[in-house]
Design a protein around this motif. Structure first.
Motif, PDB file in Angstrom:
ATOM      1  N   ASN A   1       0.810  -1.224   0.000  1.00  0.00           N
ATOM      2  CA  ASN A   1       0.000   0.000   0.000  1.00  0.00           C
ATOM      3  C   ASN A   1       0.842   1.272   0.000  1.00  0.00           C
ATOM      4  O   ASN A   1       0.293   2.373   0.079  1.00  0.00           O
ATOM      5  N   VAL A   2       2.160   1.124  -0.073  1.00  0.00           N
ATOM      6  CA  VAL A   2       3.073   2.275   0.011  1.00  0.00           C
ATOM      7  C   VAL A   2       3.836   2.448  -1.300  1.00  0.00           C
ATOM      8  O   VAL A   2       4.408   1.497  -1.831  1.00  0.00           O
ATOM      9  N   ALA A   3       3.839   3.696  -1.809  1.00  0.00           N
ATOM     10  CA  ALA A   3       4.537   4.004  -3.058  1.00  0.00           C
ATOM     11  C   ALA A   3       5.991   4.384  -2.830  1.00  0.00           C
ATOM     12  O   ALA A   3       6.831   4.219  -3.722  1.00  0.00           O
ATOM     13  N   GLY A   4       6.316   4.893  -1.643  1.00  0.00           N
ATOM     14  CA  GLY A   4       7.671   5.322  -1.337  1.00  0.00           C
ATOM     15  C   GLY A   4       7.694   6.073  -0.027  1.00  0.00           C
ATOM     16  O   GLY A   4       6.657   6.228   0.634  1.00  0.00           O
ATOM     17  N   ALA A   5       8.886   6.560   0.375  1.00  0.00           N
ATOM     18  CA  ALA A   5       8.993   7.170   1.703  1.00  0.00           C
ATOM     19  C   ALA A   5      10.106   8.194   1.780  1.00  0.00           C
ATOM     20  O   ALA A   5      11.101   8.128   1.049  1.00  0.00           O
ATOM     21  N   THR A   6       9.904   9.136   2.690  1.00  0.00           N
ATOM     22  CA  THR A   6      10.934  10.089   3.100  1.00  0.00           C
ATOM     23  C   THR A   6      11.370   9.703   4.506  1.00  0.00           C
ATOM     24  O   THR A   6      10.530   9.564   5.404  1.00  0.00           O
ATOM     25  N   ILE A   7      12.669   9.518   4.713  1.00  0.00           N
ATOM     26  CA  ILE A   7      13.203   9.077   6.007  1.00  0.00           C
ATOM     27  C   ILE A   7      14.017  10.209   6.631  1.00  0.00           C
ATOM     28  O   ILE A   7      14.920  10.750   5.987  1.00  0.00           O
ATOM     29  N   LEU A   8      13.682  10.560   7.879  1.00  0.00           N
ATOM     30  CA  LEU A   8      14.451  11.567   8.610  1.00  0.00           C
ATOM     31  C   LEU A   8      15.266  10.892   9.705  1.00  0.00           C
ATOM     32  O   LEU A   8      14.715  10.227  10.586  1.00  0.00           O
ATOM     33  N   SER A   9      16.577  11.073   9.642  1.00  0.00           N
ATOM     34  CA  SER A   9      17.491  10.496  10.629  1.00  0.00           C
ATOM     35  C   SER A   9      18.244  11.610  11.337  1.00  0.00           C
ATOM     36  O   SER A   9      18.659  12.582  10.698  1.00  0.00           O
ATOM     37  N   LEU A  10      18.405  11.468  12.659  1.00  0.00           N
ATOM     38  CA  LEU A  10      19.264  12.421  13.374  1.00  0.00           C
ATOM     39  C   LEU A  10      20.711  12.129  13.040  1.00  0.00           C
ATOM     40  O   LEU A  10      21.493  13.039  12.771  1.00  0.00           O
ATOM     41  N   GLY A  11      21.059  10.824  13.076  1.00  0.00           N
ATOM     42  CA  GLY A  11      22.409  10.425  12.689  1.00  0.00           C
ATOM     43  C   GLY A  11      23.107   9.555  13.715  1.00  0.00           C
ATOM     44  O   GLY A  11      23.826   8.625  13.363  1.00  0.00           O
ATOM     45  N   CYS A  12      22.897   9.835  15.007  1.00  0.00           N
ATOM     46  CA  CYS A  12      23.655   9.139  16.047  1.00  0.00           C
ATOM     47  C   CYS A  12      22.853   8.065  16.767  1.00  0.00           C
ATOM     48  O   CYS A  12      23.362   7.418  17.685  1.00  0.00           O
ATOM     49  N   GLN A  13      21.602   7.854  16.381  1.00  0.00           N
ATOM     50  CA  GLN A  13      20.720   6.957  17.119  1.00  0.00           C
ATOM     51  C   GLN A  13      21.088   5.484  16.913  1.00  0.00           C
ATOM     52  O   GLN A  13      21.803   5.128  15.987  1.00  0.00           O
ATOM     53  N   ASN A  14      20.537   4.623  17.776  1.00  0.00           N
ATOM     54  CA  ASN A  14      20.762   3.181  17.646  1.00  0.00           C
ATOM     55  C   ASN A  14      20.175   2.646  16.344  1.00  0.00           C
ATOM     56  O   ASN A  14      20.759   1.781  15.697  1.00  0.00           O
ATOM     57  N   ALA A  15      19.001   3.112  15.985  1.00  0.00           N
ATOM     58  CA  ALA A  15      18.334   2.642  14.769  1.00  0.00           C
ATOM     59  C   ALA A  15      18.951   3.362  13.569  1.00  0.00           C
ATOM     60  O   ALA A  15      18.427   4.360  13.072  1.00  0.00           O
ATOM     61  N   GLN A  16      20.056   2.848  13.108  1.00  0.00           N
ATOM     62  CA  GLN A  16      20.777   3.467  12.009  1.00  0.00           C
ATOM     63  C   GLN A  16      20.070   3.229  10.666  1.00  0.00           C
ATOM     64  O   GLN A  16      19.369   2.230  10.477  1.00  0.00           O
ATOM     65  N   VAL A  17      20.284   4.137   9.739  1.00  0.00           N
ATOM     66  CA  VAL A  17      19.700   3.999   8.409  1.00  0.00           C
ATOM     67  C   VAL A  17      20.195   2.715   7.743  1.00  0.00           C
ATOM     68  O   VAL A  17      19.436   2.020   7.049  1.00  0.00           O
ATOM     69  N   SER A  18      21.450   2.366   7.969  1.00  0.00           N
ATOM     70  CA  SER A  18      21.993   1.133   7.376  1.00  0.00           C
ATOM     71  C   SER A  18      21.224  -0.091   7.869  1.00  0.00           C
ATOM     72  O   SER A  18      21.021  -1.058   7.114  1.00  0.00           O
ATOM     73  N   MET A  19      20.785  -0.054   9.123  1.00  0.00           N
ATOM     74  CA  MET A  19      19.993  -1.153   9.684  1.00  0.00           C
ATOM     75  C   MET A  19      18.638  -1.232   8.980  1.00  0.00           C
ATOM     76  O   MET A  19      18.156  -2.323   8.651  1.00  0.00           O
ATOM     77  N   LEU A  20      18.025  -0.077   8.733  1.00  0.00           N
ATOM     78  CA  LEU A  20      16.760  -0.038   8.010  1.00  0.00           C
ATOM     79  C   LEU A  20      16.941  -0.592   6.598  1.00  0.00           C
ATOM     80  O   LEU A  20      16.120  -1.385   6.113  1.00  0.00           O
ATOM     81  N   GLN A  21      18.021  -0.194   5.944  1.00  0.00           N
ATOM     82  CA  GLN A  21      18.263  -0.652   4.580  1.00  0.00           C
ATOM     83  C   GLN A  21      18.464  -2.163   4.521  1.00  0.00           C
ATOM     84  O   GLN A  21      18.010  -2.835   3.595  1.00  0.00           O
ATOM     85  N   GLU A  22      19.127  -2.720   5.547  1.00  0.00           N
ATOM     86  CA  GLU A  22      19.301  -4.179   5.620  1.00  0.00           C
ATOM     87  C   GLU A  22      17.953  -4.879   5.767  1.00  0.00           C
ATOM     88  O   GLU A  22      17.700  -5.916   5.134  1.00  0.00           O
ATOM     89  N   GLU A  23      17.087  -4.295   6.599  1.00  0.00           N
ATOM     90  CA  GLU A  23      15.763  -4.897   6.813  1.00  0.00           C
ATOM     91  C   GLU A  23      14.899  -4.783   5.556  1.00  0.00           C
ATOM     92  O   GLU A  23      14.113  -5.676   5.250  1.00  0.00           O
ATOM     93  N   ILE A  24      15.044  -3.681   4.829  1.00  0.00           N
ATOM     94  CA  ILE A  24      14.315  -3.534   3.566  1.00  0.00           C
ATOM     95  C   ILE A  24      14.768  -4.615   2.581  1.00  0.00           C
ATOM     96  O   ILE A  24      13.949  -5.264   1.920  1.00  0.00           O
ATOM     97  N   ALA A  25      16.081  -4.837   2.508  1.00  0.00           N
ATOM     98  CA  ALA A  25      16.625  -5.830   1.579  1.00  0.00           C
ATOM     99  C   ALA A  25      16.155  -7.243   1.927  1.00  0.00           C
ATOM    100  O   ALA A  25      15.950  -8.070   1.025  1.00  0.00           O
ATOM    101  N   LYS A  26      15.969  -7.532   3.229  1.00  0.00           N
ATOM    102  CA  LYS A  26      15.442  -8.845   3.629  1.00  0.00           C
ATOM    103  C   LYS A  26      14.054  -9.080   3.057  1.00  0.00           C
ATOM    104  O   LYS A  26      13.711 -10.181   2.653  1.00  0.00           O
ATOM    105  N   ARG A  27      13.246  -8.028   3.041  1.00  0.00           N
ATOM    106  CA  ARG A  27      11.859  -8.141   2.612  1.00  0.00           C
ATOM    107  C   ARG A  27      11.689  -7.971   1.105  1.00  0.00           C
ATOM    108  O   ARG A  27      10.750  -8.515   0.521  1.00  0.00           O
ATOM    109  N   ASP A  28      12.571  -7.197   0.510  1.00  0.00           N
ATOM    110  CA  ASP A  28      12.487  -6.943  -0.936  1.00  0.00           C
ATOM    111  C   ASP A  28      13.899  -6.729  -1.475  1.00  0.00           C
ATOM    112  O   ASP A  28      14.385  -5.600  -1.559  1.00  0.00           O
ATOM    113  N   PRO A  29      14.588  -7.822  -1.856  1.00  0.00           N
ATOM    114  CA  PRO A  29      15.991  -7.709  -2.318  1.00  0.00           C
ATOM    115  C   PRO A  29      16.169  -6.796  -3.519  1.00  0.00           C
ATOM    116  O   PRO A  29      17.253  -6.227  -3.715  1.00  0.00           O
TER     117      PRO A  29
END
Length: 550
Positions: free
Chosen positions: A234-262
């Motif tokens: 149901n989602v066409a795309g997204a804008t992601i806002l990161s502070l930069g220093c948090q535990n939930a790093q963007v690289s972690m999100l990208q890895e999880e995205i790749a697991k679901r949709d390589p």
């Protein structure tokens, strides 16, 4: 005369009152008379044989409690004389034979959906704005204020004009006593401006309180959940806002995205505040990139798709004593119809499967699935007990008041949502559904946490049953509300979409209701019908932090 009593399963030793029954009244069921010892409120139960302390209470054909004191035939069962009890379970599955329902009249049906690059099909078309950490919530809220109404997705609500009416009274010097009793005016919704992007159903802002300060496991789970939304049909795309220093790093999100949709191919814009610098630059970039994404999202249009592309999340909240005999079995039949058509359904809320574990284990397609479900259930129950709680503490005061006096009674009725089809897969939070058929997903019983998780796992429609009235919705997936009784449907018609009280009243069978619900699901999936939760903007979104939540 309409039926006043119901026996859910032949092995039961309780009868359900379908209407209030008076103490001293003689009622008949299947040729036997019962003199009622107590007043039995509608939705509650009385025993059909004399009970001694320690005797088993059977409902839905399973153990749901034990008598704590003697209960005479015709006596009301309540929290005062019955305590939770449930049969144990093991991982060994017994043979399960499924009799598929006849789906010939739906075999060639389609719905109008949004086709995605990964082969999935959405029932909606949304753009997301997501913070990686709570520190970015304010920036997300600024974007929300800046974009929603100008893009034509927001309108002045009735209560804004009502509030303005009262504020004008205050400006005029009205007293405290006067304002408490003054009329609030005839507020009305003002029409939104025309949509800038007519093919985009909305832009949604998923603020949350996570991303940092917790464990690394919390961060990983959050990224998995967010990835489930980014990759959602149901989602066409997204804008992601990161502070930069948090535990939930963007690289972690990208890895999880790749697991679901390589081969992820949706537009995804990522802005790091600490790298960008000034807040104004962050917001300027976010505005530009979000509008660029919306231009691309608007290129999607609804096209025909087979019903096998529908994934239904099954949920119940604010349940009553009728939920397990009307609304839940009705959507259970809908589930069976969709599975027979090659679609997917998700049964979650693991604390509400207490007592029916063995039935679900017996339905697992292989021993690996049975083992995983057994392990997840035992682990969850153990953690609850270590926290000083337990599944027996799951029923809420509202549940108990309306006849769900033990967790096993509540669970046996809740499990009816899953129909009778085999269990094709078992997932832990926040994994994604990849197989057609029935999937068991480990989530808490909390309505919003569970609905949030089911959508992250791929549900593009949610069927949500309620006996007391619950307004829960979701930002990107339509949540269809079904009442278990007609009185609720009439009383809260502004938040309830469908009524299954017709089953209690004898006007409709479970199968007929299930077929009616599937027809409605197809209309909702095609965008022909807007459900109440969408109309009201009920965008509930609460990630689960994997602590004990019943």
């Amino acid at each position: 005369m309409k039926q006043r009593l119901l026996k859910v399963h032949p092995a039961d030793n309780v009868l359900v009152a379908l209407t209030d029954l008076q103490a001293g009244e003689v009622v008949s069921f299947e040729g036997k008379n019962y003199t009622l010892v107590d007043f039995i409120p509608a939705k509650h139960k009385f025993v059909t044989t004399d009970m001694k302390a320690g005797d088993e209470i059977i409902m839905y054909g399973v153990l749901v409690g034990k008598a704590q004191s003697d209960i005479p035939t015709g006596g009301w069962i309540s929290t005062k004389n019955v305590k939770h009890a449930a049969h144990g379970f093991n991982s060994e599955a017994h043979q399960h034979e499924w009799h598929k329902p006849d789906v010939s009249k739906w075999q060639d049906r389609t719905f109008m959906g949004f086709h995605r690059p990964d082969g999935s099909v959405g029932t909606g078309n949304y753009w997301l704005v997501i913070p990686m950490v709570f520190c970015e919530n304010r920036n997300v809220e600024v974007l929300q204020e800046s974009l929603v109404k100008p893009l034509g997705y927001g309108r002045k609500k009735a209560y804004e004009s009502k509030a303005q009416h009262l504020i004008n009274k205050v400006r005029g010097g009205i007293s405290v006593d006067e304002i408490l009793y003054t009329e609030v005016g005839d507020g009305h919704d003002e029409e939104a401006a025309p949509k800038v992007f007519p093919n985009v159903d909305g832009i949604k802002f998923l603020t949350h309180e996570g991303g940092c300060g917790g464990t690394r496991q919390d961060a990983q789970a959050l990224c998995g959940l967010l990835a489930g939304y980014v990759t959602h049909s149901n989602v066409a795309g997204a804008t992601i806002l990161s502070l930069g220093c948090q535990n939930a790093q963007v690289s972690m999100l990208q890895e999880e995205i790749a697991k679901r949709d390589p081969n992820f191919a949706k537009p995804l814009y990522i802005i790091d505040q600490q790298k960008t610098g000034k807040e104004s630059d962050v917001l300027d970039n976010a505005l530009r990139q979000t509008l660029a994404g919306l231009i691309q999202a608007n290129e999607n249009t609804r096209q025909p798709a087979p019903l096998s592309k529908i994934t239904i999340g099954l949920e119940c909240g604010g349940s009553d004593g009728f939920s397990g005999i009307s609304a839940n079995p009705a959507i259970g039949y809908t589930s069976d119809l969709l599975v027979a058509l090659g679609g997917s359904v998700i049964l979650a809320e693991f604390p509400e499967l207490c007592g029916v574990e063995q039935n679900l284990i017996d339905r697992c397609v292989d021993s690996g699935k049975a083992e995983r479900f057994s392990s997840l259930m035992r682990t969850y129950a153990q953690r609850a007990e270590e926290a000083g709680s337990g599944f027996d503490m799951n029923p809420s005061p509202g549940n108990i008041k309306d006849g769900l006096i033990t967790d096993a009674i509540k669970s046996a009725g809740a499990a009816k949502k899953a129909g009778t089809s085999p269990v094709a897969d078992v997932l832990d939070y926040p994994e994604k559904v990849t197989k057609p058929g029935l999937t068991l997903l480990c989530t808490p019983g909390n309505d919003v946490e569970s609905t949030t998780a089911e959508v992250a796992s791929g549900a593009n429609v949610v069927l949500f049953t309620t006996g007391l009235g619950t307004p829960t919705g979701n930002p990107i997936t339509p949540v269809i509300k079904l009442s278990s009784n007609t009185a609720l449907y009439n009383r809260m018609s502004d938040i309830i979409d469908l009524n299954t009280g017709t089953i209690i009243e004898g006007d409709e069978t479970i199968q007929q209701a299930g077929e009616r619900i599937l027809d409605y699901v197809i209309k909702v999936a095609s965008g022909e019908v807007k459900v109440s939760a969408v109309t009201h903007g009920q965008d509930d979104f609460i990630p689960w932090k994997r602590g004990v939540s019943l």
